[in-house]
Design a protein around this motif. Structure first.
Motif, mmCIF file in Angstrom:
data_model
loop_
_atom_site.group_PDB
_atom_site.id
_atom_site.type_symbol
_atom_site.label_atom_id
_atom_site.label_comp_id
_atom_site.label_asym_id
_atom_site.label_seq_id
_atom_site.Cartn_x
_atom_site.Cartn_y
_atom_site.Cartn_z
ATOM 1 N N GLY A 227 12.716 69.726 83.774
ATOM 2 C CA GLY A 227 12.843 71.165 83.534
ATOM 3 C C GLY A 227 13.153 71.902 84.823
ATOM 4 N N GLN A 228 12.480 73.030 85.021
ATOM 5 C CA GLN A 228 12.643 73.806 86.254
ATOM 6 C C GLN A 228 11.442 73.630 87.174
ATOM 7 N N SER A 229 10.682 72.547 86.971
ATOM 8 C CA SER A 229 9.456 72.339 87.740
ATOM 9 C C SER A 229 9.757 71.581 89.030
ATOM 10 N N ASN A 230 8.697 71.314 89.782
ATOM 11 C CA ASN A 230 8.811 70.481 90.983
ATOM 12 C C ASN A 230 8.437 69.025 90.696
ATOM 13 N N PHE A 231 8.396 68.679 89.411
ATOM 14 C CA PHE A 231 8.145 67.299 89.014
ATOM 15 C C PHE A 231 9.485 66.589 88.779
ATOM 16 N N PHE A 232 9.515 65.324 89.180
ATOM 17 C CA PHE A 232 10.742 64.544 89.038
ATOM 18 C C PHE A 232 10.423 63.205 88.378
#
Length: 409
Positions: A227-232
């Motif tokens: 999404g637009q998070s800082n998770f990858f």
């Protein structure tokens, strides 16, 4: 992916994961759950707020020749070692676009320096991945013929397509000679594209793989933003369907098994020892042929033995033990003579009486003058006793020269 949707729904309903406030802990928990659900250790989730949302591919168009070389030397190192052995270390394999752009520099500054070597060590111990499109460039320079060879078929999940990988019909500069040994060094961290190259060279060229079993990783990994998070999410997007068109045989999951297993930090030393042995092979075979011609007591069998030695394939020999076993099996089969025996003589064995010159039993001048010393010499060479029933017992383990026996008479 079967069962994954149900696992996600169950996790949402339990609120256990949603209640985790620390993002690093959440990434770790998600990774454990995903890997256990899919039984795939190559999938993992990371929290990386420092990664820019869009990453531009590096461009080499505006770099000077010196800057191009600097980029190259970060991941590729080469030198010529003692014994005229070429050494090429690759820590990351660029893709087709970069290799096409740097091809002339690669040939001029690296490959031409290695072409004159008598053997090559390709060090992939620190190569954890690379670009799939770079595979043909590496294997083509080590493929001795101009005929194209199908070396792998790769399935790409995002495009849902398969692509065959072939050696290049032509290369800049020269290919490495088929008469020269190639050794590939591996470690438990060797992964992805590097594993594919090691496997292909082992099967296609008969390269000697030395080191540890490779990671058994994924051919191509991509890091996708969630999404637009800082998770990858790091996920395998390509897989090998079988190098060299061998169907189900692949290294993914199991890794590439080395020909000679040794700790990664000792792999280079072991490789150089193997190459030293293989460099000595022609001389060893020549001496063996000469010995058979000059000394073997069944001369009618010598021509067959000489032909056998000259026609035997020694490409799989990587140790003295291998060589001795191969020679003995072949020579005894051809001669039908189990007495014909080859053995490796270490330095500790060269002091045996047959080879020494200080044994007093071999020459009369070596016999001591003093009677006590002579008696001690006799006692060391002969054992004499009278057994029960008045049976004489005489034992001697070495034959003395006639001149010595006369001096001791």
């Amino acid at each position: 992916l079967m069962g994954m949707q149900a696992a996600i729904e169950q996790a949402v309903k339990s609120h256990e994961i949603l209640a985790i406030s620390d993002p690093q802990t959440l990434a770790h928990v998600l990774t454990v759950r995903v890997q256990s659900s899919l039984n795939d250790p190559h999938l993992f989730i990371s929290y990386e707020p420092s990664i820019p949302k869009t990453q531009q591919p590096s461009s080499f168009t505006n770099l000077t020749q010196e800057e191009l070389l600097a980029q190259l030397q970060k991941n590729i190192h080469h030198e010529v070692l003692e014994g005229n052995v070429g050494y090429l270390r690759v820590d990351d394999l660029p893709g087709q676009e970069v290799l096409s752009e740097l091809g002339g520099l690669l040939v001029t500054y690296i490959w031409e320096q290695l072409m004159g070597t008598s053997a090559l060590v390709l060090d992939l111990r620190h190569c954890t991945g690379g670009r799939v499109s770079g595979i043909p460039y590496v294997v083509s320079y080590l493929h001795p013929g101009n005929t194209v060879v199908h070396v792998d078929t790769v399935y790409d999940r995002p495009s849902n397509t398969t692509k065959e990988i072939w050696t290049l019909p032509k290369v800049l500069g020269e290919r490495y000679s088929a008469d020269k040994d190639v050794v590939v060094l591996t470690s438990g961290h060797t992964g992805g594209v590097a594993e594919d190259i090691a496997y292909i060279l082992k099967q296609m060229r008969g390269a000697i793989v030395v080191g540890e079993r490779t990671e058994g990783g994924a051919l191509d990994l991509q890091k996708l933003q969630i999404g637009q998070s800082n998770f990858f999410l790091t996920v395998p997007v390509s897989r090998s369907l079988g190098p060299l068109g061998r169907g189900s045989q692949t290294w993914e999951g199991s890794g590439v098994l080395p020909c000679v297993q040794t700790p990664a930090e000792q792999a280079l030393e072991k490789a150089l020892a193997i190459l030293t042995l293989r460099r000595a092979l022609p001389r060893v075979i020549l001496h063996l042929q000469e010995a058979l011609q000059d000394y073997y007591t069944l001369p009618d069998r010598v021509p067959g033995l000489l032909h056998h030695l000259a026609s035997t394939d020694y490409s799989a020999v990587v140790s003295e033990e291998d060589l001795v076993a191969k020679l003995n099996a072949g020579l005894q089969a051809v001669s039908e003579d189990p007495r014909l025996l080859v053995r490796a003589v270490g330095s500790r064995e060269t002091s045996c009486p047959e080879a020494g010159t200080d044994d007093p039993l071999t020459k009369a001048p070596g016999v001591p003058k003093e009677e006590a010393a002579q008696r001690a010499l006799v006692d060391s060479a002969f054992q004499v006793s009278v057994l029960a029933g008045n049976v004489g017992y005489l034992r001697f383990d070495r034959f003395a020269d006639a001149s010595v026996l006369r001096a001791l008479g």
